[in-house]
Design an enzyme around this catalytic site. Structure first.
Site, mmCIF file in Angstrom:
data_model
loop_
_atom_site.group_PDB
_atom_site.id
_atom_site.type_symbol
_atom_site.label_atom_id
_atom_site.label_comp_id
_atom_site.label_asym_id
_atom_site.label_seq_id
_atom_site.Cartn_x
_atom_site.Cartn_y
_atom_site.Cartn_z
ATOM 1 N N HIS A 74 -15.085 28.261 11.976
ATOM 2 C CA HIS A 74 -13.690 28.090 11.577
ATOM 3 C C HIS A 74 -12.847 29.232 12.152
ATOM 4 O O HIS A 74 -13.378 30.201 12.682
ATOM 5 C CB HIS A 74 -13.555 28.045 10.057
ATOM 6 C CG HIS A 74 -14.080 29.250 9.359
ATOM 7 N ND1 HIS A 74 -15.270 29.272 8.697
ATOM 8 C CD2 HIS A 74 -13.575 30.497 9.231
ATOM 9 C CE1 HIS A 74 -15.484 30.468 8.187
ATOM 10 N NE2 HIS A 74 -14.458 31.235 8.497
HETATM 11 C C1 T46 Z 1 -15.721 33.699 7.350
HETATM 12 C C2 T46 Z 1 -17.175 33.541 7.471
HETATM 13 C C3 T46 Z 1 -17.818 34.001 8.666
HETATM 14 C C4 T46 Z 1 -15.090 31.852 -2.337
HETATM 15 O O1 T46 Z 1 -14.885 31.233 -3.386
HETATM 16 N N1 T46 Z 1 -14.588 33.114 -2.146
HETATM 17 C C5 T46 Z 1 -14.802 33.825 -1.013
HETATM 18 O O2 T46 Z 1 -14.332 34.974 -0.889
HETATM 19 C C6 T46 Z 1 -15.582 33.225 0.037
HETATM 20 C C7 T46 Z 1 -15.838 33.969 1.355
HETATM 21 C C8 T46 Z 1 -16.073 31.961 -0.156
HETATM 22 N N2 T46 Z 1 -15.842 31.296 -1.328
HETATM 23 C C9 T46 Z 1 -16.433 29.966 -1.520
HETATM 24 C C10 T46 Z 1 -15.766 28.867 -0.714
HETATM 25 C C11 T46 Z 1 -16.905 27.886 -0.450
HETATM 26 O O3 T46 Z 1 -16.994 26.987 -1.515
HETATM 27 O O4 T46 Z 1 -17.795 29.986 -1.099
HETATM 28 C C12 T46 Z 1 -18.155 28.776 -0.460
HETATM 29 C C13 T46 Z 1 -18.695 29.035 0.949
HETATM 30 O O5 T46 Z 1 -17.643 29.600 1.745
HETATM 31 P P1 T46 Z 1 -17.468 29.255 3.300
HETATM 32 O O6 T46 Z 1 -17.782 27.831 3.526
HETATM 33 O O7 T46 Z 1 -16.123 29.717 3.700
HETATM 34 O O8 T46 Z 1 -18.603 30.150 3.954
HETATM 35 P P2 T46 Z 1 -18.741 30.601 5.457
HETATM 36 O O9 T46 Z 1 -19.969 31.409 5.555
HETATM 37 O O10 T46 Z 1 -18.568 29.442 6.378
HETATM 38 O O11 T46 Z 1 -17.485 31.508 5.730
HETATM 39 C C14 T46 Z 1 -17.416 32.830 5.267
HETATM 40 C C15 T46 Z 1 -15.961 33.173 4.928
HETATM 41 O O12 T46 Z 1 -15.438 32.212 4.022
HETATM 42 C C16 T46 Z 1 -15.099 33.180 6.125
HETATM 43 O O13 T46 Z 1 -13.831 33.731 5.858
HETATM 44 O O14 T46 Z 1 -15.022 34.125 8.245
HETATM 45 O O15 T46 Z 1 -17.910 33.665 6.278
#
Ligand code: T46
Length: 157
Positions: A74
């Site tokens: 993303h």
């Molecule tokens: C990024 C990459 C590399 C929250 O509720 N609070 C938070 O601070 C974060 C980071 C996530 N979440 C929840 C949202 C989703 O339901 O945790 C779940 C997984 O998050 P996400 O799909 O965004 O995970 P990644 O690993 O794809 O992304 C994360 C960060 O969100 C993002 O900003 O740059 O790591």
């Protein structure tokens, strides 16, 4: 700068702490290291000096059970983040819509700054890695662009 009793301190700060990458809004961050006389290293980061924003949130990503897991996929509209790999290693695949660049992170005192409108994937994450992230904003899903075609359209605007 963090104060430390002189008896414990045995020198040295790194010079360069931030350097640009080829991709737009991407930078390499190098923390200030202090080596203590007992052989420990303190890696120190402060907002503005090393982290180019005020830190509003941090999170860890860990428990990588298998080699080859991928995270990210993303871009952010306005959020800024710096990623550190405290344990293990990974490769950041960065894409600003024109230039792609892979950056390996394998030392706890090195970070990757990912600014707005920069597509990022974390690939080749070693089993057991611990990724530590500081962010400029509280979590909000509305700042995410999770579709690559939408990302390309967004940055053309
Ligand atoms: C990024 C990459 C590399 C929250 O509720 N609070 C938070 O601070 C974060 C980071 C996530 N979440 C929840 C949202 C989703 O339901 O945790 C779940 C997984 O998050 P996400 O799909 O965004 O995970 P990644 O690993 O794809 O992304 C994360 C960060 O969100 C993002 O900003 O740059 O790591």
């Amino acid at each position: 700068m963090v104060a430390m009793p002189e008896s414990k301190m045995n020198a040295s700060c790194d010079g360069e702490i931030v350097s640009p990458l080829k991709v737009k809004n991407g930078k390499l961050i190098r923390l200030t290291n202090i080596m203590t006389s007992d052989g420990c290293i303190l890696s120190i980061g402060e907002s503005q000096a090393h982290i180019p924003f005020e830190i509003k949130r941090f999170y860890y990503i860990y428990n990588f059970m298998n080699q080859g897991m991928i995270r990210g996929g993303h871009a952010h509209k306005s959020f800024e983040q710096v990623f550190f790999c405290l344990m293990g290693s990974l490769v950041f695949h960065l894409d600003d819509g024109t230039i792609q660049q892979d950056v390996e992170v394998n030392s706890p005192d090195r970070g990757v700054y990912v600014g707005p409108e920069l597509w990022h994937d974390m690939i080749r994450i070693a089993k057991g890695s611990i990724i530590f992230v500081v962010a400029s904003h509280a979590y909000s899903e509305t700042d995410y662009i999770r579709d690559y075609q939408q990302f390309l359209a967004y940055i053309k605007k």
